[in-house]
Design an enzyme around this catalytic site. Structure first.
Site, mmCIF file in Angstrom:
data_model
loop_
_atom_site.group_PDB
_atom_site.id
_atom_site.type_symbol
_atom_site.label_atom_id
_atom_site.label_comp_id
_atom_site.label_asym_id
_atom_site.label_seq_id
_atom_site.Cartn_x
_atom_site.Cartn_y
_atom_site.Cartn_z
ATOM 1 N N GLU A 149 7.434 2.188 4.988
ATOM 2 C CA GLU A 149 6.804 1.327 6.014
ATOM 3 C C GLU A 149 7.712 1.048 7.206
ATOM 4 O OE1 GLU A 149 5.446 -2.083 3.763
ATOM 5 O OE2 GLU A 149 4.000 -0.904 2.637
ATOM 6 N N ASN A 190 7.195 7.162 3.669
ATOM 7 C CA ASN A 190 6.005 6.647 2.971
ATOM 8 C C ASN A 190 5.426 5.461 3.740
ATOM 9 O OD1 ASN A 190 4.405 6.707 0.445
ATOM 10 N ND2 ASN A 190 5.292 4.689 0.029
ATOM 11 N N HIS A 226 -3.883 2.631 0.393
ATOM 12 C CA HIS A 226 -4.479 1.346 0.022
ATOM 13 C C HIS A 226 -5.738 1.156 0.865
ATOM 14 C CE1 HIS A 226 -1.174 0.122 -2.513
ATOM 15 N NE2 HIS A 226 -0.307 0.387 -1.550
ATOM 16 N N GLU A 257 0.141 5.621 -3.514
ATOM 17 C CA GLU A 257 -0.200 4.264 -3.994
ATOM 18 C C GLU A 257 -1.702 4.008 -3.901
ATOM 19 O OE1 GLU A 257 2.157 1.198 -2.061
ATOM 20 O OE2 GLU A 257 3.955 2.446 -2.054
ATOM 21 N N ASP A 259 -5.320 2.836 -4.106
ATOM 22 C CA ASP A 259 -6.253 1.887 -4.719
ATOM 23 C C ASP A 259 -7.314 1.558 -3.680
ATOM 24 O OD1 ASP A 259 -4.881 -0.020 -3.126
ATOM 25 O OD2 ASP A 259 -4.016 -1.069 -4.842
HETATM 26 C C1 XIL Z 1 3.608 -4.473 -4.411
HETATM 27 C C2 XIL Z 1 3.549 -4.711 -5.911
HETATM 28 O O1 XIL Z 1 2.385 -4.109 -6.427
HETATM 29 C C3 XIL Z 1 3.554 -6.189 -6.220
HETATM 30 O O2 XIL Z 1 3.668 -6.423 -7.627
HETATM 31 C C4 XIL Z 1 4.721 -6.869 -5.501
HETATM 32 O O3 XIL Z 1 4.650 -8.259 -5.697
HETATM 33 C C5 XIL Z 1 4.694 -6.560 -4.018
HETATM 34 O O4 XIL Z 1 4.683 -5.155 -3.827
HETATM 35 N N1 XIL Z 1 3.154 -1.136 -0.570
HETATM 36 C C6 XIL Z 1 4.232 -0.757 -1.338
HETATM 37 C C7 XIL Z 1 4.404 -1.336 -2.698
HETATM 38 O O5 XIL Z 1 4.993 0.132 -0.946
HETATM 39 O O6 XIL Z 1 5.745 -1.446 -3.077
HETATM 40 C C8 XIL Z 1 3.706 -2.667 -2.821
HETATM 41 O O7 XIL Z 1 3.786 -3.088 -4.176
HETATM 42 C C9 XIL Z 1 2.273 -2.576 -2.345
HETATM 43 C C10 XIL Z 1 2.223 -2.167 -0.901
#
Ligand code: XIL
Length: 341
Positions: A149, A190, A226, A257, A259
């Site tokens: 990020e 990423n 996401h 990641e 979802d």
């Molecule tokens: C999130 C985790 O799922 C949580 O448990 C934690 O509290 C915060 O981070 N992008 C990312 C991940 O790169 O590391 C994040 O994970 C979600 C968003």
């Protein structure tokens, strides 16, 4: 059945009918983020991870705040547990994450804030962190999210402590230090909101191009994925088109990641729309040429970061809170079954 990964060790297929079996036939690693508390307490959770996935990512325990809660005191134990679980289940491990603006140790952020850690010292701290962590897991991680990020939604370098204190060169430095500590791991950029071609993903494209031109050892581009049903999605072809331009620079790509959240409560229409969200990501990945791994950020609604971060939203995963398949799981199975990469 197992097959040769693109540029990595074996992908293990596991039992017929599972996601890992279907993914292996497509030369794809399929993973999930793992919540270590759930792994310790929930046997069904453990069994499902072992059965359905051939790759795991630490949801939290490889982040800097967890690895070095006190300055100079490294705690690799929880992450080592995950690596041992993965090994026992013939799974690969994605490393997440080395340089981020969140989940930093308190001693570091407060030291920078009060001026007791000056830029030159901070650079040394970052270097040591990367050498320590990547070195500790050397040979055990197939892909590392080196920087996470680092570009904002307008396409500018994120205004983080890293940029403020070290200037833009910290990104190249981070990749070079990571390569030094583990020459075999694939090193990734990423981020979220980079599924399709946009100002943000184009900023990444330009960054990757510049890093390549400067001979910086960057190997991969990860799209977090996401999504939310209320926002709509890029079509699979647009995701693939985006991934392919990074591949044309010589990078591999991954979905890291995935979802797809929704405003609660769930209903049938939302669950169907959710399945379409997962579908665009998995199809986009399969339509690209070098999309090597596809990871979901949790696989059961029983354990998910979403309700804690997005008020009123949830149900973002492939399985419900009782580990029953949702339409999204069935969609993943059918796309992976139809694909013949
Ligand atoms: C999130 C985790 O799922 C949580 O448990 C934690 O509290 C915060 O981070 N992008 C990312 C991940 O790169 O590391 C994040 O994970 C979600 C968003």
């Amino acid at each position: 059945m197992s097959s040769q990964a693109l540029g990595g060790p074996e992908i293990d297929g596991g039992s017929p009918g599972t996601l890992r079996h279907l993914a292996a036939r497509n030369h794809l690693s399929i993973g999930t983020a793992v919540d270590m508390a759930a792994l310790a307490s929930d046997q069904v959770y453990r069994e499902r991870i072992a059965r359905e996935f051939n790759s795991v990512t630490a949801e939290n325990v490889m982040k800097w705040s967890e690895i070095e809660p006190q300055r100079g005191q490294l705690n690799f134990a929880p992450a080592d547990e995950l690596v041992a679980f993965a090994r026992a289940n013939h799974q690969r491990v994605r490393g997440h994450t080395l340089v981020w603006h969140n989940q930093l140790p308190e001693w570091l952020t407060s030291g920078v804030a009060d001026g007791s850690i000056a830029p030159e010292e901070l650079r040394g701290i970052l270097r040591q962190h990367i050498l320590d962590e990547v070195g500790h897991f050397r040979g055990k991680i197939y892909q590392w999210d080196v920087v996470n990020e680092v570009i904002d939604d307008n396409g500018n370098l994120r205004d983080s402590i890293w940029l403020q204190q070290l200037g833009p060169g910290y990104i190249a430095d981070a990749f070079r230090w990571a390569r030094q500590a583990d020459p075999k791991a694939k090193l990734y950029l990423n981020d979220y909101n980079v599924e399709g071609i946009s100002a943000k993903s184009t900023a990444y494209y330009n960054l990757a191009k510049q890093l390549k031109a400067d001979r910086v050892p960057v190997d991969g581009f990860g799209i977090q994925g996401h999504l939310g049903v209320q926002y709509g999605y890029y079509p699979a072809s647009a995701v693939a088109e985006n991934l392919r331009r990074f591949e044309a620079l010589g990078l591999e790509t991954s979905v890291t990641e995935a979802d797809v959240r929704m405003i609660m409560p769930t209903d049938n229409a939302k669950l169907q729309a959710q399945a379409q969200g997962y579908s665009t990501l998995i199809q986009g990945c399969l339509l690209a040429r070098r999309c090597t791994s596809f990871t979901v950020w949790g696989f059961t609604d029983k354990y998910s970061w979403v309700p804690g971060f997005f008020e009123g939203e949830g149900a973002a995963n492939l399985l419900d809170e009782n580990f029953n398949s949702k339409p999204a799981y069935d969609e993943m199975v059918s796309v992976l079954t139809l694909a013949a990469r």
